[in-house]
Design an enzyme around this catalytic site. Structure first.
Site, short mmCIF file in Angstrom:
data_model
loop_
_atom_site.label_atom_id
_atom_site.label_comp_id
_atom_site.label_asym_id
_atom_site.label_seq_id
_atom_site.Cartn_x
_atom_site.Cartn_y
_atom_site.Cartn_z
N GLU A 1 -11.34 0.99 -3.18
CA GLU A 1 -10.84 1.52 -1.98
C GLU A 1 -9.47 2.27 -2.20
O GLU A 1 -9.31 2.56 -3.57
CB GLU A 1 -10.38 0.03 -1.16
CG GLU A 1 -9.66 -0.62 -1.86
CD GLU A 1 -9.34 -2.10 -1.34
OE1 GLU A 1 -9.48 -2.08 0.06
OE2 GLU A 1 -9.06 -2.97 -1.88
N ASP B 1 0.80 -1.24 -0.03
CA ASP B 1 0.05 0.11 -0.01
C ASP B 1 0.92 1.23 -0.04
O ASP B 1 0.62 2.22 0.88
CB ASP B 1 -0.92 0.00 1.27
CG ASP B 1 -1.60 -1.00 1.22
OD1 ASP B 1 -2.19 -1.75 0.20
OD2 ASP B 1 -1.93 -1.67 2.46
#
Length: 541
Positions: A188, A15
């Protein structure tokens, strides 16, 4: 010209949130249940990266005791504005079931090395929150939105909420959904950018597995559902490139160079297969977890960003033309004689910091106080570092004097509380001190040696342990003198320490394999183990 070799951050570095401040690039990565929270790297060339101290290094900023595996820090967002760094991070307390109980926090610092301010609580609307600094002076929190209702999809679009800098609080009544994603669902990881009169929204979809992808949408305004999705293929994905070395690319962040070039940092995985398996189903086992790749980006005639080389990305990428050569380690090798008074940056602990309750370090020794089993979510006395290569050796020397089988200390390969193995010293009623190898696989515990546990001679004070990881499998060795090594006749499947294996039975599958040192004393008598050194050496693939 220098080349970026992907992945640029090897081993569990998921991420990525990448930014540039002046001539320096920074990447912040998720750490989940591992402490300290948020992993930071810096570089001036995007090729060579140096590890920095983690910002969430105190329980004031992060308290994860009791957090489930793969809870904790999800997708931190690093930004720079108004002369300081802004870090938004999420502490997820529930990972399974209908609810995702979480809290989003904000901390700031004028220097990337800290100190970081006490956390400001933002909200719990959804995870993957990022802070957008509008050119007009306003600030917004952009985030995935969680919906617990079983008759709705749980990923309920991307929400934008105004943030008041004067009060340092969100304004809930300004919240609005700006993007619902596509039919791929699971939207997301949002990041907003202002470029050439548009707001560009980069968002992940498809789940952080082999169907993962990143899409881009844009709008002239930040009004409700005003964003239009980029036409054609996803911005980046490996869903349709099963033979490519890099997989799972998607969630990430965009950055521009001083010279006007553009790059995108994305999570990535490098799965492998057993010899008797198809390389398509299962697509593979990612024991190094989700790593970080960087791809070059160009803009088409319609003003949409496109990954150079196609949406599958490239292993070798041209570095920025104005890159400044950065000195950094050539590999992940580590040798630690424990001479310092603090743990080296490579080390991590589970959920809580390394403090007096866990042990001591310095003057050539790491002492761990035996506490909960490795299956616990609370007081685990373990220090560990990431696997960053498919093939490596790691070894240590331990002195431990147990007097009950409830006391154990040794060398572990660890994914989460349900998936790990180790070689350790313990006590046997018939043999006294012995060496055992055990594995926890989906919560099922197996002692491999049992009655054949290796007896430690009475005149042997310390025992040396080594693990040899060879991509698909790994094993353990021991020595009574540090010179002559004996194999333990147990070969373990490395796939059990992968996201992909854990995903088959459990929703939390976001980290990667670690190797480390641990002491257990679930009798509660806190028997101590002394480790003289730790050595981790990578081998060629």
């Amino acid at each position: 010209m220098m080349k970026i070799e992907n992945p640029v951050l090897r081993g569990f570095n998921a991420d990525p949130s990448m930014i540039r401040v002046g001539d320096t690039y920074y990447i912040a990565n998720s750490t989940f249940e591992w402490f300290p929270g948020v992993r930071l790297h810096e570089s001036k060339d995007m090729v060579h990266w140096n590890l920095l101290p983690s910002p969430l290094s105190t329980t004031t900023l992060l308290d994860m005791k009791g957090n489930p595996a793969s809870g904790g820090i999800w997708a931190p967002d690093l930004s720079y504005a108004d002369g300081k760094f802004w870090l938004v991070y999420t502490d997820v307390k529930i990972t399974e079931g209908a609810f995702k109980d979480m809290t989003n926090y904000l901390t700031t610092a004028t220097d990337i090395h800290g100190p970081w301010t006490d956390p400001i609580k933002l909200n719990g609307v959804g995870f993957d929150a990022s802070l957008f600094h509008d050119e007009n002076g306003k600030k917004y929190l952009v985030q995935q939105t969680w919906d617990h209702r079983e008759y709705h999809h749980p990923f309920n679009g991307i929400t934008l909420t105004e943030f008041d800098v004067k009060t340092m609080k969100l304004q809930p009544k300004t919240a609005r959904t700006i993007y619902n994603g596509t039919q791929v669902k699971l939207v997301e990881g949002p990041h907003l950018y202002q470029i050439n009169g548009y707001y560009y929204l980069f968002a992940a979809q498809g789940g952080t597995v082999f169907t993962h992808q990143e899409v881009v949408a844009r709008s002239r305004t930040l009004d409700t559902l005003s964003f239009e999705t980029e036409p054609g293929d996803p911005f980046i994905t490996n869903m349709d490139t099963p033979d490519f070395y890099l997989q799972k690319q998607g969630h990430g962040a965009l950055v521009n160079t001083p010279g006007g070039e553009w790059y995108y940092a994305s999570l990535v995985a490098r799965p492998w297969n057993h010899k008797n398996e198809s390389a398509y189903d299962p697509r593979g086992w990612s024991t190094l977890g989700r790593e970080t790749s960087i791809q070059k980006v160009e803009w088409d005639d319609e003003g949409w960003p496109r990954v150079v080389g196609g949406h599958g990305g490239q292993v070798e990428v041209e570095a920025p033309k104005d890159a400044i050569l950065t000195k950094a380690p050539d590999n992940g090798d580590q040798h630690d004689d424990f001479d310092q008074s603090e743990l080296a940056l490579e080390w991590n602990t589970l959920r809580v910091p390394f403090e007096n309750h866990m042990g001591r370090i310095g003057q050539g020794q790491l002492t761990l106080i035996g506490r909960d089993s490795l299956a616990s979510d609370f007081d685990v006395s373990m220090v560990a570092r990431r696997w960053q290569a498919f093939n490596f050796n790691a070894e240590t020397k331990v002195t431990f004097k147990p007097y009950t089988y409830q006391q154990m200390a040794g060398l572990t390969n660890f994914y989460n509380d349900n998936h790990w193995s180790w070689i350790f010293v313990t006590w046997d009623e018939k043999k006294g001190r012995v060496i055992e190898v055990a594995e926890n696989n989906r919560g099922h515990y197996t002692s491999y040696l049992k009655d054949d546990a290796i007896q430690i001679p009475d005149d042997v004070e310390a025992v040396w342990f080594r693990t040899q990881v060879r991509k698909q499998s790994y094993g353990y060795q021991y020595s009574f003198d540090g010179q002559t090594w004996q194999d333990v006749p147990v070969s373990l499947d490395a796939a059990i320490l992968s996201d992909d294996y854990v995903l088959q039975t459990y929703g939390g599958f976001f980290t990667g394999a670690f190797v480390g040192l641990a002491a257990v004393d679930y009798s509660g008598y806190e028997q101590e183990a002394d480790f003289d050194y730790f050595d981790y050496k990578e081998l060629p693939d």
